[in-house]
Design a protein around this motif. Structure first.
Motif, short mmCIF file in Angstrom:
data_model
loop_
_atom_site.label_atom_id
_atom_site.label_comp_id
_atom_site.label_asym_id
_atom_site.label_seq_id
_atom_site.Cartn_x
_atom_site.Cartn_y
_atom_site.Cartn_z
N ALA A 11 7.31 -4.81 16.94
CA ALA A 11 6.40 -5.86 16.46
C ALA A 11 5.32 -5.22 15.58
O ALA A 11 4.99 -5.74 14.50
N GLU A 34 3.33 6.06 22.60
CA GLU A 34 4.48 6.96 22.61
C GLU A 34 4.35 8.01 21.51
O GLU A 34 3.72 7.76 20.47
N ARG A 41 14.58 -0.58 20.18
CA ARG A 41 15.07 -0.25 21.53
C ARG A 41 16.54 -0.63 21.79
O ARG A 41 17.17 -0.01 22.64
N LYS A 46 22.82 1.27 24.37
CA LYS A 46 24.16 1.09 23.78
C LYS A 46 24.56 2.40 23.09
O LYS A 46 24.94 3.35 23.76
N ARG A 126 13.16 2.15 29.28
CA ARG A 126 12.37 1.41 28.29
C ARG A 126 12.21 2.23 27.01
O ARG A 126 12.27 1.70 25.92
N ASP A 273 6.85 -8.84 22.72
CA ASP A 273 7.08 -9.07 24.15
C ASP A 273 5.83 -9.47 24.91
O ASP A 273 5.91 -10.12 25.96
C1 LIG Z 1 16.91 -0.49 26.51
C2 LIG Z 1 16.60 -1.77 25.80
C3 LIG Z 1 17.60 -2.46 25.13
C4 LIG Z 1 17.33 -3.65 24.49
N1 LIG Z 1 18.34 -4.32 23.86
C5 LIG Z 1 18.09 -5.49 23.25
C6 LIG Z 1 19.14 -6.21 22.61
O1 LIG Z 1 20.30 -5.79 22.62
N2 LIG Z 1 18.83 -7.37 21.98
C7 LIG Z 1 17.56 -7.86 21.96
O2 LIG Z 1 17.33 -8.93 21.39
N3 LIG Z 1 16.53 -7.21 22.57
C8 LIG Z 1 16.77 -6.04 23.20
N4 LIG Z 1 15.75 -5.37 23.83
C9 LIG Z 1 14.39 -5.94 23.82
C10 LIG Z 1 13.61 -5.50 22.57
O3 LIG Z 1 13.78 -4.14 22.36
C11 LIG Z 1 12.14 -5.84 22.78
O4 LIG Z 1 12.02 -7.24 22.79
C12 LIG Z 1 11.25 -5.24 21.70
O5 LIG Z 1 11.27 -3.84 21.78
C13 LIG Z 1 9.81 -5.71 21.84
O6 LIG Z 1 9.04 -5.08 20.87
P1 LIG Z 1 7.44 -5.00 21.00
O7 LIG Z 1 6.98 -4.26 19.78
O8 LIG Z 1 6.89 -6.31 21.32
O9 LIG Z 1 7.17 -4.10 22.32
P2 LIG Z 1 7.61 -2.64 22.69
O10 LIG Z 1 8.89 -2.28 22.05
O11 LIG Z 1 7.52 -2.56 24.18
O12 LIG Z 1 6.48 -1.72 22.08
C14 LIG Z 1 5.17 -1.73 22.58
C15 LIG Z 1 4.58 -0.35 22.44
O13 LIG Z 1 3.20 -0.42 22.74
C16 LIG Z 1 2.81 0.76 23.40
N5 LIG Z 1 1.56 0.50 24.13
C17 LIG Z 1 1.37 -0.29 25.21
N6 LIG Z 1 0.08 -0.26 25.60
C18 LIG Z 1 -0.56 0.57 24.73
C19 LIG Z 1 -1.91 1.02 24.61
N7 LIG Z 1 -2.86 0.61 25.46
N8 LIG Z 1 -2.22 1.87 23.61
C20 LIG Z 1 -1.27 2.30 22.74
N9 LIG Z 1 0.01 1.90 22.80
C21 LIG Z 1 0.36 1.05 23.79
C22 LIG Z 1 3.99 1.03 24.31
O14 LIG Z 1 4.00 2.39 24.72
C23 LIG Z 1 5.18 0.67 23.41
O15 LIG Z 1 5.63 1.80 22.70
C24 LIG Z 1 16.01 -4.17 24.50
C25 LIG Z 1 14.99 -3.48 25.18
C26 LIG Z 1 15.28 -2.30 25.83
C27 LIG Z 1 14.20 -1.57 26.59
#
Ligand SMILES: Cc1cc2nc3c(=O)[nH]c(=O)nc-3n(C[C@H](O)[C@H](O)[C@H](O)COP(=O)(O)OP(=O)(O)OC[C@H]3O[C@@H](n4cnc5c(N)ncnc54)[C@H](O)[C@@H]3O)c2cc1C
Length: 400
Positions: A11, A34, A41, A46, A126, A273
């Protein structure tokens, strides 16, 4: 205007790309816990486990992109607090000022309070580092136990079987993915895994975990314990919303935002998320844990920061790959469930498309191994239930 993004996942990376594409020239800083640049992810459960994808292939942008675009990524840095009044993100003793703040802190795996397994090989999945640690242990003949037959648990079961591991999956519900897919489609996934040699134990309650001789022992009510070289706990995630809550932002299963992904603080938005948002198309609040939402939320939040006023209306979309089964799902069946299911094709051959209905509305659609179906599905989902929709002899393409 300077923008700070707390997160560093998909995101965050999508938001900063959109800011630059829209011509924003002010400072952008991404605070990312990270140690890696933002990556996707889905490959972690996979291709990365199978060895067909290497970590750099999962990067959202090439490493050099951030310098080229003058986006500062503070990798390995935790945002420890927010000072909303003075518009600052706290990084320990440092305070980082912002004009606009995007919270994209994602979600964190749930842990099971199951006794003292410290020292035992118990893993969650994760991060990239989690995936690399898991991959090392998925060897020929290794005994792998997985608690939770959700998407992550099943994808890891698939990868583990393909690497020659013995796999036992323990699930409390009567079928895997039952809550998301309903019985008919959940049965397809149960059959698939059993055919592939997974010991899928459904309706079981895990009573505790301990370890002996370097192995994990999973105690299960009413049957022999499962002894494994490795245990993956895959029982879902919780939104990482503590930072927002501590700052006084409203949080209830994620950061509460409106249909434009804005918190009540006019300078702060949330995406991905962690965002629990009003969805005008669905008529309810949703928090979606999918790859596609992270991309489109991030981009949408960027446009809103730059003055855009459109609500976010894109339907949730999800995909999975397990063995030779690929599927895509679009739409949303909420807690009220569905009252009709229309299947075109053959579920037992795992080539089909499916529509979930409630009342006069198509709630969701999905295909199994029929990649041309996703566009017609998108055209139908959210629309009315007509006689043609209900009639499986009418080709999906003719409904669009
Ligand atoms: C193993 C796996 C497989 C997946 N496969 C699929 C799939 O096949 N199809 C699908 O649709 N979705 C899949 N997903 C879900 C998808 O990856 C997530 O919906 C997506 O990663 C969400 O992105 P995000 O940026 O919202 O959050 P995230 O990817 O969780 O990133 C958030 C980041 O913020 C960081 N963070 C948190 N708090 C702080 C802080 N206080 N200071 C600094 N950094 C911070 C975290 O460390 C993390 O790196 C999968 C997820 C996983 C874990």
């Amino acid at each position: 205007m300077n923008v700070v993004v707390v997160g560093g996942g998909l995101a965050a990376a999508s938001a900063v790309a959109e800011l630059r594409e829209q011509g924003h020239s002010g400072d952008i800083v991404v605070v990312a816990e990270e140690p890696h640049p933002p990556y996707e992810r889905p490959p972690l459960s996979k291709g990365l486990l199978l060895g067909s994808t290497e970590p750099d292939a999962a990067l959202v942008h090439p490493r050099a992109w951030y310098d080229e675009q003058q986006v500062e990524v503070r990798a390995g840095t935790v945002a420890t607090g927010l000072d909303l009044d003075r518009r600052r993100v706290l990084l320990g003793s440092e305070a980082l000022p912002y004009d606009r703040l995007l919270l994209a802190t994602g979600a964190t795996p749930r842990h099971l309070p199951l006794g003292d397994a410290s020292g035992a090989p118990v893993l969650h999945l994760r991060t990239l580092d989690d995936a690399l640690a898991l991959r090392e242990r998925l060897t020929e003949g290794a005994r792998v136990a997985i608690i939770g037959a959700g998407w992550i648990g099943l994808e890891v079961a698939s990868a583990a079987r393909q690497r020659g591991a013995e796999v036992t999956v323990l699930e409390a519900a009567a079928l895997p993915l039952q809550r998301v897919l309903g019985d008919e489609l959940a049965t397809v996934f149960a059959d698939l895994h059993r055919e592939q040699g997974v010991d899928l134990r459904l309706g079981v309650r895990v009573a505790g975990i301990d370890h002996a001789d370097g192995r994990v022992v999973v105690h299960v009510d009413g049957s022999e314990p499962v002894v494994a070289d490795l245990l993956l706990v895959a029982v879902g995630v919780a939104p990482t919303d503590r930072l927002a809550a501590q700052a006084g932002l409203a949080v209830d299963d994620g950061i509460l935002v409106d249909a434009r992904l804005r918190t009540p603080d006019p300078h702060v938005l949330a995406a991905g998320d962690v965002a629990n948002h009003d969805h005008p198309g669905l008529g309810i609040r949703v928090r979606v844990e999918h790859w596609d939402t992270a991309i489109h939320h991030g981009r949408h939040a960027a446009r809103v920061m730059l003055g855009g006023d459109e609500p976010y209306t894109r339907l949730p979309y999800f995909f999975t790959d397990q063995y030779d089964l690929g599927m895509e799902y679009v739409g949303h069946v909420d807690a009220r469930g569905y009252d009709g299911l229309v299947v075109r094709g053959d579920l037992s051959a795992r080539r089909a498309s499916v529509l979930w209905l409630r009342g006069d509305r198509v709630l969701a659609g999905m295909h199994l191994n029929d990649w041309d179906a996703i566009d017609p599905l998108r055209a139908v989902v959210g629309g009315p239930v007509t006689d043609a929709v209900r009639d499986p002899s009418v080709p999906l393409a003719d409904l669009a």
